[in-house]
Design an enzyme around this catalytic site. Structure first.
Site, PDB file in Angstrom:
ATOM      1  N   ASP A  49       0.785  -1.256   0.000  1.00 32.97           N
ATOM      2  CA  ASP A  49       0.000   0.000   0.000  1.00 32.97           C
ATOM      3  C   ASP A  49       0.813   1.301   0.000  1.00 32.97           C
ATOM      4  OD1 ASP A  49      -1.928  -1.914   0.259  1.00 32.97           O
ATOM      5  OD2 ASP A  49      -2.843  -1.123   2.076  1.00 32.97           O
ATOM      6  N   LYS A 147      -7.174  -4.957  -2.810  1.00 26.87           N
ATOM      7  CA  LYS A 147      -7.929  -5.410  -1.634  1.00 26.87           C
ATOM      8  C   LYS A 147      -8.841  -4.299  -1.137  1.00 26.87           C
ATOM      9  CE  LYS A 147      -4.018  -4.032   1.096  1.00 26.87           C
ATOM     10  NZ  LYS A 147      -4.780  -3.082   1.916  1.00 26.87           N
ATOM     11  N   CYS A 192      -2.237  -2.725   7.460  1.00 25.91           N
ATOM     12  CA  CYS A 192      -2.061  -3.644   6.346  1.00 25.91           C
ATOM     13  C   CYS A 192      -0.759  -4.436   6.405  1.00 25.91           C
ATOM     14  CB  CYS A 192      -2.192  -2.890   5.036  1.00 25.91           C
ATOM     15  SG  CYS A 192      -3.905  -2.412   4.772  1.00 25.91           S
TER      16      CYS A 192
HETATM   17  C1  VGL Z   1      -4.856   0.755   5.588  1.00 22.82           C
HETATM   18  C2  VGL Z   1      -6.429   1.680   6.948  1.00 22.82           C
HETATM   19  C3  VGL Z   1      -7.380   1.554   5.978  1.00 22.82           C
HETATM   20  C4  VGL Z   1      -3.433   0.330   5.394  1.00 22.82           C
HETATM   21  C5  VGL Z   1      -5.801   0.615   4.591  1.00 22.82           C
HETATM   22  O1  VGL Z   1      -2.989   0.242   4.233  1.00 22.82           O
HETATM   23  O2  VGL Z   1      -2.750   0.077   6.412  1.00 22.82           O
HETATM   24  N1  VGL Z   1      -5.180   1.277   6.757  1.00 22.82           N
HETATM   25  N2  VGL Z   1      -7.066   1.032   4.793  1.00 22.82           N
END
Ligand code: VGL
Ligand code: ZN
Length: 244
Positions: A49, A147, A192
């Site tokens: 991410d 995701k 994540c």
């Molecule tokens: C994430 C919160 C919401 C992450 C993704 O990538 O850690 N955190 N969506």
């Protein structure tokens, strides 16, 4: 700390990677050992991410999130195999505070699979915030796992949906390609990255989190909890300098 998933020769550097009292006690006591990991054909780097919404200026900016980019770019030159994950939500996603009247970001609510932290709108598909940062230089990345694309389920892990049941296929992909060790880096450490590492362990991979290649959000003690969960599960924490 548990040693069950650790090779004894790596112990010294792991202590150092942990920082704090344990590290200094170890360094001044038995003397520091260095751990060098040379990634092989059975190792894969999973970059979690690294998207504009998680970087400074983004809607769910992780403090110092951009600091991971040069570290990951260097790491990626050491690994023959890299996959990326991408948080990828439809507009009005159930994990957004804006979808729950009266709720603010970082409050929680009950969804059908349990407690959900509510986030600012982020990583909405088709927006710039959802793009993987161009500054990430990993042309050899072999797959992007998206995701969180189902409106009703949030997903923190690259492996399993937040309902803790629905697999993404990543474990099967990694097994089919013969990988044994999974190295995790990216954003955010306490969501994540941690969930991906925990699920990699559960799926039977020897799993590492490269701490200085990650940064956390840290809401309501989430970072300390994630580190504890990873330690207890036998996820090894290392530093990027340990990767040769
Ligand atoms: C994430 C919160 C919401 C992450 C993704 O990538 O850690 N955190 N969506
Ligand atoms: Zn998200």
């Amino acid at each position: 700390m548990r040693d069950t998933n650790r090779a004894p020769t790596r112990r010294g550097a792991l202590q150092l990677a942990l920082g704090g009292a344990a590290a200094s006690a170890f360094a001044s006591g038995a003397g520091a050992q260095t751990m060098t990991i040379k990634p092989s054909a059975h190792d894969i780097l999973v970059v979690v991410d690294v998207q504009y919404d998680f970087l400074p200026g983004g809607s769910l900016a992780v403090p110092e999130g951009d600091a991971v980019i040069p570290v990951i770019n260097r790491l990626a030159t050491r690994f023959a195999h890299v996959v990326l994950t991408q948080d990828w939500h439809p507009k009005g996603h159930s994990s957004f505070a804006s979808s729950h009247p009266g709720k603010k970001p970082f409050e929680t609510t009950q969804l059908h699979y349990g407690t959900q932290i509510l986030w600012p709108d982020h990583c909405i598909w088709g927006t710039r915030g959802a793009e993987i940062a161009k500054e990430l230089e990993i042309p050899k990345a072999q797959m992007i796992v998206r995701k969180g694309y189902r409106p009703e389920i949030d997903r923190y892990s690259g492996f399993i949906e937040a309902d803790r049941k629905t697999p993404t296929g990543l474990a099967g992909y990694l097994r089919e390609r013969g990988f044994k060790r999974v190295f995790c880096a990216g954003l955010a450490t306490d969501f994540c990255v941690a969930w991906t590492a925990l699920d990699a362990r559960k799926a039977g991979f020897e799993t590492y989190v490269i701490e200085d290649a990650c940064r956390g959000i840290d809401t309501n003690g989430s970072l300390a909890r994630a580190l504890k969960d990873m330690d207890e599960a036998g996820v090894r924490r290392i530093a990027s300098a340990d990767v040769a």
